[in-house]
Scaffold this motif. Structure first.
Motif, PDB file in Angstrom:
ATOM      1  N   ILE A 291       0.849  -1.202   0.000  1.00 28.16           N
ATOM      2  CA  ILE A 291       0.000   0.000   0.000  1.00 28.16           C
ATOM      3  C   ILE A 291       0.884   1.251   0.000  1.00 28.16           C
ATOM      4  CG2 ILE A 291      -1.688   1.328   1.348  1.00 28.16           C
ATOM      5  CD1 ILE A 291      -2.804  -1.381   2.375  1.00 28.16           C
ATOM      6  N   ASP A 292       1.908   1.252   0.847  1.00 25.25           N
ATOM      7  CA  ASP A 292       2.799   2.411   0.925  1.00 25.25           C
ATOM      8  C   ASP A 292       3.522   2.617  -0.407  1.00 25.25           C
ATOM      9  OD1 ASP A 292       1.964   2.715   3.493  1.00 25.25           O
ATOM     10  OD2 ASP A 292       3.720   1.783   4.414  1.00 25.25           O
ATOM     11  N   LYS A 293       3.866   1.503  -1.048  1.00 25.60           N
ATOM     12  CA  LYS A 293       4.561   1.602  -2.335  1.00 25.60           C
ATOM     13  C   LYS A 293       3.639   2.217  -3.399  1.00 25.60           C
ATOM     14  CE  LYS A 293       7.448  -1.217  -5.268  1.00 25.60           C
ATOM     15  NZ  LYS A 293       7.605  -2.545  -5.762  1.00 25.60           N
ATOM     16  N   LEU A 294       2.384   1.790  -3.383  1.00 24.10           N
ATOM     17  CA  LEU A 294       1.425   2.362  -4.337  1.00 24.10           C
ATOM     18  C   LEU A 294       1.284   3.860  -4.103  1.00 24.10           C
ATOM     19  CD1 LEU A 294      -1.381  -0.386  -4.324  1.00 24.10           C
ATOM     20  CD2 LEU A 294      -0.146   0.399  -6.361  1.00 24.10           C
ATOM     21  N   ALA A 295       1.178   4.249  -2.800  1.00 23.39           N
ATOM     22  CA  ALA A 295       0.982   5.664  -2.467  1.00 23.39           C
ATOM     23  C   ALA A 295       2.198   6.495  -2.889  1.00 23.39           C
ATOM     24  CB  ALA A 295       0.717   5.811  -0.974  1.00 23.39           C
ATOM     25  N   SER A 296       3.400   5.934  -2.705  1.00 24.71           N
ATOM     26  CA  SER A 296       4.579   6.732  -3.066  1.00 24.71           C
ATOM     27  C   SER A 296       4.799   6.764  -4.583  1.00 24.71           C
ATOM     28  CB  SER A 296       5.826   6.247  -2.325  1.00 24.71           C
ATOM     29  OG  SER A 296       6.055   4.911  -2.661  1.00 24.71           O
ATOM     30  N   SER A 297       4.219   5.792  -5.308  1.00 19.34           N
ATOM     31  CA  SER A 297       4.399   5.794  -6.770  1.00 19.34           C
ATOM     32  C   SER A 297       3.359   6.650  -7.488  1.00 19.34           C
ATOM     33  CB  SER A 297       4.262   4.386  -7.358  1.00 19.34           C
ATOM     34  OG  SER A 297       4.869   3.434  -6.575  1.00 19.34           O
ATOM     35  N   HIS A 298       2.219   6.921  -6.830  1.00 24.28           N
ATOM     36  CA  HIS A 298       1.128   7.611  -7.542  1.00 24.28           C
ATOM     37  C   HIS A 298       0.674   8.833  -6.748  1.00 24.28           C
ATOM     38  CE1 HIS A 298       1.019   4.155 -10.139  1.00 24.28           C
ATOM     39  NE2 HIS A 298       0.724   3.354  -9.134  1.00 24.28           N
ATOM     40  N   SER A 299       0.875  10.003  -7.334  1.00 20.52           N
ATOM     41  CA  SER A 299       0.544  11.237  -6.608  1.00 20.52           C
ATOM     42  C   SER A 299      -0.971  11.404  -6.438  1.00 20.52           C
ATOM     43  CB  SER A 299       1.122  12.448  -7.338  1.00 20.52           C
ATOM     44  OG  SER A 299       0.635  12.429  -8.664  1.00 20.52           O
ATOM     45  N   TRP A 300      -1.769  10.706  -7.270  1.00 18.75           N
ATOM     46  CA  TRP A 300      -3.228  10.823  -7.170  1.00 18.75           C
ATOM     47  C   TRP A 300      -3.806   9.974  -6.031  1.00 18.75           C
ATOM     48  CZ3 TRP A 300      -4.475   5.791  -7.891  1.00 18.75           C
ATOM     49  CH2 TRP A 300      -3.699   5.036  -8.775  1.00 18.75           C
ATOM     50  N   LEU A 301      -2.970   9.165  -5.396  1.00 23.70           N
ATOM     51  CA  LEU A 301      -3.462   8.258  -4.337  1.00 23.70           C
ATOM     52  C   LEU A 301      -3.027   8.742  -2.953  1.00 23.70           C
ATOM     53  CD1 LEU A 301      -4.719   5.487  -3.489  1.00 23.70           C
ATOM     54  CD2 LEU A 301      -2.457   4.482  -3.848  1.00 23.70           C
ATOM     55  N   THR A 302      -3.998   8.889  -2.050  1.00 25.58           N
ATOM     56  CA  THR A 302      -3.689   9.254  -0.662  1.00 25.58           C
ATOM     57  C   THR A 302      -4.198   8.127   0.237  1.00 25.58           C
ATOM     58  OG1 THR A 302      -4.026  11.572  -1.206  1.00 25.58           O
ATOM     59  CG2 THR A 302      -4.031  11.008   1.137  1.00 25.58           C
TER      60      THR A 302
END
Ligand code: FAD
Length: 393
Positions: A291-302
């Motif tokens: 989850i943290d990896k997804l958040a750090s890879s995509h600026s549209w995801l918080t």
């Protein structure tokens, strides 16, 4: 066919409780022993699933035109039990014998004719759909477990590779069976379709649960399991149009939602996505690295974690929805909710009370059987209008 008479007679029979499936299965297996192999070795877990579903579906035959889609899915899906066209009359005979037994002197020739005709109609729709599905998909896929990670005491993340491509849409679930258990349960792929065809499954072992315990505690890399065709469109991304998203998850309810996040990433749209992940304790956050990896890879995801029972943070919110609503006004968003039935029903009620429109709330609970809830939803949608805005599986 007198639908009111069918429903009334079914409610009289259903009042006999556990005696009804007991009589039904005894009749079926005695008269047609070849059908025994379609059911789990341990019939305790089967309980009243088939009989209850049959009774409800057949006694609602007056809505058959609205239920056709559902019955077609059911017919295609039942191929995984090795159900063939010739088994349908056997089940119909056992059903009628069961009704006759429990209705005793209230059983009439008219009722017999009505039940036989109603069952025949349902069986016909299911059989035809099963035949049509033969041309599209195999009844099940053999898949090898290529990775098995215990992420928490009771949660495992499995990567499985089907021998042939198993097409699915993010948000759907696939039937899973371990050959040694011979029962099927639904699990939701936690990934968008991949080039190598592998699927990631997040499985929480239910206490005493036949299939989940086997997958979490009794499976290893190299084992083969069976997968069945995907079902469900309750969590389909297309139903949200191009709107921004609010995602509320708890436990392994994260699995189908992870697939949706991957799909958003793949479509390259500019929608904003806010994800709330709830857990009773930090040790339950079994996929936080991803989850943290997804958040750090995509600026549209918080991402916001909601850890209810954290002793270091007393007074914290327990439910993702409560924390999300305290954080902001999301009423312009489409909301996707997935977790236990209890979590989902709390979230949906809270959102509707907060002024969300049912059509913008998409939800799926992991507690009930797919056919049970899908049938209920189909009936609710046709009888009372769609007040649920989605299924509660
Ligand atoms: C659409 C859908 C998608 C799903 N996706 C996921 C997912 O991605 N990940 C996930 O972990 N789960 C998911 N589930 C839930 C999953 O399908 C199973 O229901 C769950 O894993 C439990 O299955 P089981 O065979 O282990 O338990 P079961 O054997 O079905 O038992 C369930 C519970 O009932 C109890 N029980 C069993 N037998 C009896 C009996 N005779 N009398 C009384 N109680 C009994 C057990 O103790 C257990 O607590 C999903 C469900 C649906 C409907």
């Amino acid at each position: 066919m007198d639908a009111a008479r069918l429903k009334q007679s079914w409610s009289l029979v259903a009042a006999h409780g556990d005696q009804v499936p007991l009589y039904f299965y005894s009749t079926l297996f005695l008269s047609h022993p070849e059908t025994r192999q379609m059911f789990p070795t341990n019939m305790a877990g089967q309980r009243d699933r088939l009989v209850t579903a049959l009774g409800h579906i057949v006694s609602n035959v007056d809505q058959v035109e609205h239920l056709v889609g559902f019955l077609q899915d059911l017919g295609a899906d039942h191929r995984k039990f090795a159900v063939r066209a010739e088994h349908y009359p056997a089940v119909g005979e056992a059903l009628v014998a069961t009704l006759q037994h429990f209705l005793a002197e209230q059983w009439t020739d008219e009722l017999a004719a009505d039940w036989t005709a109603a069952y025949g109609l349902v069986a016909q729709v299911m059989t035809e759909a099963a035949q049509a599905a033969e041309a599209v998909n195999p009844p099940w896929w053999v898949a090898e477990i290529v990775a098995h990670e215990r992420r928490a005491f009771d949660v495992a993340v499995l990567t499985v590779r089907p021998q042939y491509l198993l097409p699915f849409t993010p948000g759907q679930s696939v039937g899973v069976s371990h050959p040694s258990v011979r029962s099927w349960r639904y699990y939701s792929p936690a990934n968008a379709p991949r080039a190598d065809g592998t699927l990631e499954l997040h499985v929480r072992a239910a206490p005493g649960g036949a299939v989940s315990s086997r997958l979490v505690y009794g499976s290893a890399v190299g084992d083969r399991i069976h997968l069945a065709a995907p079902v469900g469109d309750r969590l389909a991304l297309w139903s949200a149009g191009s709107s921004d998203l609010l995602l509320l998850v708890a436990g392994t309810g994260w699995a189908p939602v992870k697939a949706l996040v991957e799909q958003v990433a793949a479509e390259g749209s500019r929608r904003r996505v806010d994800l709330y992940v709830a857990a009773r304790s930090r040790s339950e956050l079994y996929d936080s690295e991803a989850i943290d990896k997804l958040a750090s890879s995509h600026s549209w995801l918080t991402v916001t974690y909601v850890v209810g029972a954290d002793v270091h943070r007393p007074g914290e919110f327990v439910h993702a929805v409560d924390r999300a609503l305290a954080d902001g006004d999301w009423r312009s968003r489409h909301v996707f909710v997935c977790g236990s039935d209890e979590m989902v029903s709390h979230a949906v009620q809270t959102l509707l009370q907060a002024g969300f429109h049912p059509g913008q709330v998409h939800h799926e609970g992991l507690g009930s059987q797919w056919y049970g809830s899908a049938w209920r939803t189909a009936v609710q949608e046709t009888t009372a209008g769609d007040t649920s805005g989605g299924g509660n599986r």
